[in-house]
Every structure is written in structure tokens, then in C-alpha cells.
Design a protein around this motif. Structure first.
Motif, PDB file in Angstrom:
ATOM      1  N   LYS A 246     -19.938 -18.359 -63.789  1.00 30.97           N
ATOM      2  CA  LYS A 246     -20.013 -17.939 -62.384  1.00 30.97           C
ATOM      3  C   LYS A 246     -21.458 -17.953 -61.882  1.00 30.97           C
ATOM      4  O   LYS A 246     -21.702 -18.079 -60.694  1.00 30.97           O
ATOM      5  CB  LYS A 246     -19.415 -16.544 -62.226  1.00 30.97           C
ATOM      6  CG  LYS A 246     -17.911 -16.561 -62.459  1.00 30.97           C
ATOM      7  CD  LYS A 246     -17.256 -15.222 -62.131  1.00 30.97           C
ATOM      8  CE  LYS A 246     -15.793 -15.236 -62.536  1.00 30.97           C
ATOM      9  NZ  LYS A 246     -15.585 -14.745 -63.919  1.00 30.97           N
ATOM     10  N   ILE A 247     -22.392 -17.828 -62.806  1.00 30.71           N
ATOM     11  CA  ILE A 247     -23.808 -17.772 -62.411  1.00 30.71           C
ATOM     12  C   ILE A 247     -24.425 -19.174 -62.315  1.00 30.71           C
ATOM     13  O   ILE A 247     -25.235 -19.450 -61.439  1.00 30.71           O
ATOM     14  CB  ILE A 247     -24.613 -16.919 -63.438  1.00 30.71           C
ATOM     15  CG1 ILE A 247     -24.044 -15.492 -63.482  1.00 30.71           C
ATOM     16  CG2 ILE A 247     -26.094 -16.912 -63.102  1.00 30.71           C
ATOM     17  CD1 ILE A 247     -24.564 -14.645 -64.622  1.00 30.71           C
ATOM     18  N   VAL A 248     -24.021 -20.062 -63.224  1.00 33.60           N
ATOM     19  CA  VAL A 248     -24.637 -21.396 -63.275  1.00 33.60           C
ATOM     20  C   VAL A 248     -24.026 -22.290 -62.191  1.00 33.60           C
ATOM     21  O   VAL A 248     -22.810 -22.487 -62.174  1.00 33.60           O
ATOM     22  CB  VAL A 248     -24.428 -22.032 -64.667  1.00 33.60           C
ATOM     23  CG1 VAL A 248     -25.037 -23.430 -64.728  1.00 33.60           C
ATOM     24  CG2 VAL A 248     -25.015 -21.140 -65.754  1.00 33.60           C
ATOM     25  N   PRO A 249     -24.835 -22.816 -61.261  1.00 37.61           N
ATOM     26  CA  PRO A 249     -24.296 -23.679 -60.196  1.00 37.61           C
ATOM     27  C   PRO A 249     -23.508 -24.857 -60.775  1.00 37.61           C
ATOM     28  O   PRO A 249     -23.847 -25.353 -61.857  1.00 37.61           O
ATOM     29  CB  PRO A 249     -25.560 -24.171 -59.481  1.00 37.61           C
ATOM     30  CG  PRO A 249     -26.636 -23.205 -59.838  1.00 37.61           C
ATOM     31  CD  PRO A 249     -26.288 -22.643 -61.169  1.00 37.61           C
ATOM     32  N   GLU A 250     -22.466 -25.277 -60.054  1.00 39.86           N
ATOM     33  CA  GLU A 250     -21.557 -26.320 -60.529  1.00 39.86           C
ATOM     34  C   GLU A 250     -22.263 -27.630 -60.888  1.00 39.86           C
ATOM     35  O   GLU A 250     -21.785 -28.406 -61.697  1.00 39.86           O
ATOM     36  CB  GLU A 250     -20.474 -26.610 -59.470  1.00 39.86           C
ATOM     37  CG  GLU A 250     -19.389 -25.549 -59.384  1.00 39.86           C
ATOM     38  CD  GLU A 250     -18.420 -25.555 -60.570  1.00 39.86           C
ATOM     39  OE1 GLU A 250     -18.303 -26.593 -61.242  1.00 39.86           O
ATOM     40  OE2 GLU A 250     -17.793 -24.492 -60.814  1.00 39.86           O
ATOM     41  N   ASP A 251     -23.408 -27.898 -60.251  1.00 43.02           N
ATOM     42  CA  ASP A 251     -24.070 -29.179 -60.513  1.00 43.02           C
ATOM     43  C   ASP A 251     -24.951 -29.144 -61.770  1.00 43.02           C
ATOM     44  O   ASP A 251     -25.622 -30.113 -62.094  1.00 43.02           O
ATOM     45  CB  ASP A 251     -24.879 -29.630 -59.283  1.00 43.02           C
ATOM     46  CG  ASP A 251     -25.997 -28.640 -58.957  1.00 43.02           C
ATOM     47  OD1 ASP A 251     -25.865 -27.454 -59.334  1.00 43.02           O
ATOM     48  OD2 ASP A 251     -26.996 -29.053 -58.352  1.00 43.02           O
ATOM     49  N   ILE A 252     -24.920 -28.031 -62.484  1.00 43.40           N
ATOM     50  CA  ILE A 252     -25.663 -27.973 -63.747  1.00 43.40           C
ATOM     51  C   ILE A 252     -24.653 -27.991 -64.900  1.00 43.40           C
ATOM     52  O   ILE A 252     -23.674 -27.242 -64.883  1.00 43.40           O
ATOM     53  CB  ILE A 252     -26.540 -26.703 -63.829  1.00 43.40           C
ATOM     54  CG1 ILE A 252     -27.612 -26.740 -62.736  1.00 43.40           C
ATOM     55  CG2 ILE A 252     -27.182 -26.572 -65.209  1.00 43.40           C
ATOM     56  CD1 ILE A 252     -28.455 -25.480 -62.653  1.00 43.40           C
ATOM     57  N   THR A 253     -24.887 -28.857 -65.861  1.00 39.87           N
ATOM     58  CA  THR A 253     -23.967 -28.982 -66.997  1.00 39.87           C
ATOM     59  C   THR A 253     -24.001 -27.715 -67.844  1.00 39.87           C
ATOM     60  O   THR A 253     -25.062 -27.212 -68.188  1.00 39.87           O
ATOM     61  CB  THR A 253     -24.368 -30.193 -67.867  1.00 39.87           C
ATOM     62  OG1 THR A 253     -24.479 -31.327 -67.012  1.00 39.87           O
ATOM     63  CG2 THR A 253     -23.342 -30.470 -68.927  1.00 39.87           C
ATOM     64  N   LEU A 254     -22.797 -27.229 -68.159  1.00 36.88           N
ATOM     65  CA  LEU A 254     -22.680 -26.000 -68.943  1.00 36.88           C
ATOM     66  C   LEU A 254     -21.794 -26.248 -70.152  1.00 36.88           C
ATOM     67  O   LEU A 254     -20.704 -26.812 -70.036  1.00 36.88           O
ATOM     68  CB  LEU A 254     -22.055 -24.902 -68.065  1.00 36.88           C
ATOM     69  CG  LEU A 254     -21.631 -23.610 -68.770  1.00 36.88           C
ATOM     70  CD1 LEU A 254     -22.836 -22.846 -69.291  1.00 36.88           C
ATOM     71  CD2 LEU A 254     -20.806 -22.722 -67.824  1.00 36.88           C
ATOM     72  N   THR A 255     -22.265 -25.852 -71.338  1.00 39.68           N
ATOM     73  CA  THR A 255     -21.406 -25.917 -72.516  1.00 39.68           C
ATOM     74  C   THR A 255     -21.753 -24.744 -73.431  1.00 39.68           C
ATOM     75  O   THR A 255     -22.495 -23.847 -73.037  1.00 39.68           O
ATOM     76  CB  THR A 255     -21.513 -27.296 -73.216  1.00 39.68           C
ATOM     77  OG1 THR A 255     -20.467 -27.410 -74.170  1.00 39.68           O
ATOM     78  CG2 THR A 255     -22.847 -27.496 -73.908  1.00 39.68           C
ATOM     79  N   SER A 256     -21.158 -24.706 -74.636  1.00 45.06           N
ATOM     80  CA  SER A 256     -21.422 -23.547 -75.503  1.00 45.06           C
ATOM     81  C   SER A 256     -21.899 -23.995 -76.878  1.00 45.06           C
ATOM     82  O   SER A 256     -21.701 -25.143 -77.278  1.00 45.06           O
ATOM     83  CB  SER A 256     -20.157 -22.699 -75.670  1.00 45.06           C
ATOM     84  OG  SER A 256     -19.301 -23.277 -76.628  1.00 45.06           O
ATOM     85  N   PHE A 257     -22.514 -23.061 -77.588  1.00 44.83           N
ATOM     86  CA  PHE A 257     -22.978 -23.363 -78.947  1.00 44.83           C
ATOM     87  C   PHE A 257     -21.811 -23.841 -79.813  1.00 44.83           C
ATOM     88  O   PHE A 257     -21.930 -24.816 -80.552  1.00 44.83           O
ATOM     89  CB  PHE A 257     -23.597 -22.115 -79.595  1.00 44.83           C
ATOM     90  CG  PHE A 257     -24.891 -21.698 -78.973  1.00 44.83           C
ATOM     91  CD1 PHE A 257     -26.062 -22.372 -79.272  1.00 44.83           C
ATOM     92  CD2 PHE A 257     -24.949 -20.632 -78.087  1.00 44.83           C
ATOM     93  CE1 PHE A 257     -27.275 -21.992 -78.700  1.00 44.83           C
ATOM     94  CE2 PHE A 257     -26.153 -20.238 -77.506  1.00 44.83           C
ATOM     95  CZ  PHE A 257     -27.316 -20.918 -77.820  1.00 44.83           C
TER      96      PHE A 257
END
Ligand code: GDP
Ligand code: SF4
Ligand code: MG
Length: 396
Positions: A246-257
Motif C-alpha cells: 500500500k505504501i510503494v507506488p504501483e510504478d515501482i517493482t515490489l517483491t519479497s525475499f
């Protein structure tokens, strides 16, 4: 593990197998040039697999596994044999030791057949050649040292391609890139340090000439604001996936360890496909949650508390029976489960992770991963798999 050595899960695992008294422990000592294993002429002295990390030149860092005999007697003996056979699944290269005076028997032939099935490269070596010679075989003597150099060279030849050349994140970033890492520190986090998946990810970023900043979820919004530069990637601990997305803007790639780690050690595509099973769970279904850590659960209470709670919520309170295993424990037979959820497995070697995955595939049981499951239950799986197009296809 000394402070500057490579984590043992990253090392090539070399297992020594054979009948009792064939001289496995003696050969381990001769090959390593150390007294790693207890040698005795009393059959069955090596009662449990003995593991030792060391530098084996010219190969580099390895784990040596000395196992008890395949012919250990009695109920306890049978258990030890079973444990020896499980070590096989962690073995990258097997050395099968035969007593040259006795030759190969049925058990050795069965073992060799099994190694073939599991596609584990092996070396058949005849020991005690000071007492008996075996024509056309690789003959060694742990006693005189004859043939030991040749055996070491052969081990190195088979083990070299087994070194994991995959990377944790390096292939997703470039020199000069900037990565944000999110690691919640709660009461279940280990005191005073970061856990291995986080350390390895940071190291891989450094090796790429990129840089990273590490923060807790509470600091993430401010961190992104003050950066002044769009990060190439945000990598979060899975347990904070919902909040962080919810914090990271949609245009930034997000993944997990743990998504990075299932890609690194296991089968991300299979894990992506398995996530859908979370929507199909029914009353009475059994789910296995499995973790690679033995003593100190580095990933805190994700597997024992947070995931079970999420599953309960996701299934609308259905009665799901959840079993939990950790460390080297993994059921021989997983056919009773409707789903397996595994951690990133940073403490396990690639062979063990792939073996566990194959157990699930063989039994037609979907298997997914902590990060993949949590992303799915938070409705952000597509987003967190965006950097991996092959895995994304599994969702259609
Ligand atoms: N003569 C001779 N004896 C050996 C050799 N290797 C091992 N032994 C002896 O065989 C016995 C069993 O050795 P050990 O390494 O404990 O066998 P393991 O049960 O396979 O681990 C011991 O008495 C060793 O000293 C060898 O190359 N030559
Ligand atoms: S082995 Fe699994 S539980 Fe342990 S630190 Fe690695 S990812 Fe976490
Ligand atoms: Mg022994």
C-alpha cells in the motif's frame, strides 16, 4: 561456521555411502587430511551422519557427509539407515565405498540404481587395495594413501558443475541501481542481527555495484520520499507484504525475499501455480508448512503463527489442519496434503529444495512458498511476480 566462510547451504555436498566397515570414515579422513570421522574396526561406529564444512582443493568450500553403513542392524540401525538415505537428497556428489575384499553386494547395487534415478553423480571406489586388488575399478587405500589424490580429482570433476551459479537478485539490477529493503523488526526477529536471506540479498546487491537502503515498514514512506530517486526494486519481508504494497507506488517493482529465494533455490513457477490452491481448501484438508531452519527460527513466527492465521482468514474460518516441520525434517510421503507452503529455504541447499519440490510434484500436491502465499492472500501476487514473466504465466 567461521565468520568469513561461505554458508553451508551454498556449498557442494559430498556424501560417503557404503556398507559398515568398508572404510568410509577412513576415506573421509584421508580425503580431507583431517580426523573428521571416527574410524573403528567395530562395525557401526558412525551412528549418525557426520557433517563437516571444509575447503577441499582444488574444488573450494564443500560439506562432507559421512554416513553410517547401509547394513546397520536392529530397529535403531534401521532408523540410522533411513537417515543415511535421507542424506542422499542433500548430496550433490556421492562416493560409494566398497570393501575390495568383499566386492559389491545387492545393497550397493540398489544404492547405485537409486543414485541413477535421482540423477546424483557418483563415484564407485574400492577401498583397502593394500589388501585386495579390484581390476578395472578406482582402487584406493585409506591406509596407505594410494589412489586418494585420484579420488579427490574425480570428486572435484563431478562437483564443479554442481556449484549454484544462480543469483539472488543480481540479474534484476544493474550497476548504479538503488534497491530498498524492508525488514520488520518484531519480537520474533533474532536479536542484534539480520537473517541470512537479508544478508545474502544485500551482498548480491553490493556485488552488482548497486546500493541498498534497509528500513522497517514504519519508515518506508518517509524513506521513499527522501530518496529523491525512484528505486529499481523494493524487496520486503513477506510478513509485511500487505502493508508495504500500500505504501510503494504501483510504478515501482515490489517483491519479497522469499520469492527471490524460491527462484534461487527451488522452482518459482511451480510455487506460483500452487498459490491458487489456497482458494480451494475445504474443511478437513491438511496443509504442510515447512521451514529450513533447525534451532533458531530465523524467519520468526511466520510459519507457526502468521501464516496459519492468514490461511484461517483467507478460507473464511474453515477447519484446516496445519502441520509444521522444520530443519531437515520433511515427510517422506506428502500425498495426504492438499498444499505445501515452504519458506525461502536459505539454510537448505538447492538439491534439498528441488528434492522437496519433486516430492510434491510426484504426489500431485501443489507446493507454494511463504512469500508467494502471502502475496496471493493479500491480492498482490501479480504485482510481486511482475519481474518474473514465466511465473506470471502460471497464474493464467
Ligand atoms: N587395511 C586397510 N584397512 C582399512 C582401510 N580403510 C579402513 N580400514 C579399516 O577398516 C575398518 C573400518 O573402517 P571405518 O573407516 O571405520 O569404516 P566405515 O564403517 O565404513 O566408516 C577400520 O579398522 C579401518 O582401520 C584400508 O584402506 N586398508
Ligand atoms: S531457512 Fe527458511 S525459515 Fe530459515 S531463515 Fe531461511 S528462509 Fe527463513
Ligand atoms: Mg564410519
Amino acid at each position: 561456521m567461521s565468520l568469513n566462510s561461505r554458508p553451508s547451504a551454498e556449498r557442494v555436498h559430498i556424501g560417503f555411502f557404503g556398507m559398515r566397515n568398508a572404510g568410509k570414515s577412513s576415506i573421509v579422513n584421508a580425503v580431507t587430511g583431517q580426523n573428521v570421522a571416527i574410524v573403528s574396526d567395530f562395525a557401526g561406529t558412525t551412528t549418525d551422519p557426520v557433517k563437516k564444512t571444509m575447503e577441499l582443493l582444488p574444488l573450494g568450500p564443500v560439506v562432507i557427509i559421512d554416513t553410517p553403513g547401509l547394513d546397520d542392524e536392529g530397529e535403531l540401525g534401521a532408523m540410522r539407515v533411513k537417515r543415511a538415505m535421507r542424506e542422499l537428497n542433500r548430496t550433490d556428489v556421492a562416493v560409494v565405498v566398497v570393501d575390495a575384499q568383499k566386492g559389491e553386494n545387492e545393497q550397493i547395487k540398489k544404492l547405485v540404481q537409486l543414485l541413477g534415478q535421482k540423477e546424483i553423480p557418483y563415484i564407485l571406489v574400492y577401498n583397502k587395495c593394500d589388501l585386495a586388488h579390484a581390476e578395472g575399478k578406482l582402487c584406493v587405500s585409506a591406509k596407505t594413501g594410494e589412489g586418494i589424490e585420484q579420488l579427490k580429482a574425480e570428486i572435484a570433476r563431478l562437483a564443479a558443475p554442481k556449484q549454484n551459479t544462480k543469483r539472488v537478485v543480481a540479474d534484476l539490477i544493474e550497476k548504479g541501481d538503488f534497491v530498498v529493503l524492508v525488514t520488520p523488526i518484531d519480537e520474533s526477529a533474532p536479536k542484534g542481527r539480520l537473517i541470512l536471506p537479508q544478508q545474502q540479498t544485500i551482498r548480491d546487491i553490493l556485488d552488482s555495484g548497486a546500493s541498498s537502503i534497509v528500513c522497517q515498514p514504519e519508515e518506508l514512506a518517509d524513506t521513499l520520499k527522501t530518496l529523491g530517486k525512484k528505486p529499481k526494486l523494493v524487496i520486503t519481508d513477506s510478513q509485511a507484504f500487505g502493508r508495504v504494497s500500500k505504501i510503494v507506488p504501483e510504478d515501482i517493482t515490489l517483491t519479497s525475499f522469499s520469492i527471490l529465494f524460491v527462484r534461487y533455490k527451488g522452482d518459482l513457477n511451480f510455487a506460483a501455480r500452487g498459490a491458487a490452491q489456497l482458494d480451494k481448501l475445504q474443511n478437513g484438508d491438511r496443509v504442510l508448512i515447512s521451514e529450513g531452519c533447525t534451532h533458531h527460527r530465523q524467519c520468526g513466527d511466520i510459519g507457526t503463527v502468521k501464516l496459519p492465521a492468514l490461511i484461517r482468514k483467507h478460507t473464511g474460518g474453515k477447519e484446516i489442519r496445519i502441520d509444521f516441520t522444520s530443519g531437515g525434517d520433511f515427510p517422506e510421503d506428502v500425498s495426504g496434503y492438499k498444499l505445501i507452503i515452504h519458506c525461502g529455504g536459505c539454510m537448505l541447499n538447492e538439491r534439498e529444495m528441488l528434492w522437496r519440490t519433486r516430492c510434491a510434484m510426484d504426489a500431485n500436491v501443489p507446493m507454494t512458498n511463504y512469500g508467494v502465499a502471502i502475496a496471493h492472500m493479500n491480492g498482490i501476487l501479480r504485482r510481486s511476480l511482475a519481474p518474473f514473466p514465466e511465473a506470471l504465466k502460471e497464474l493464467d
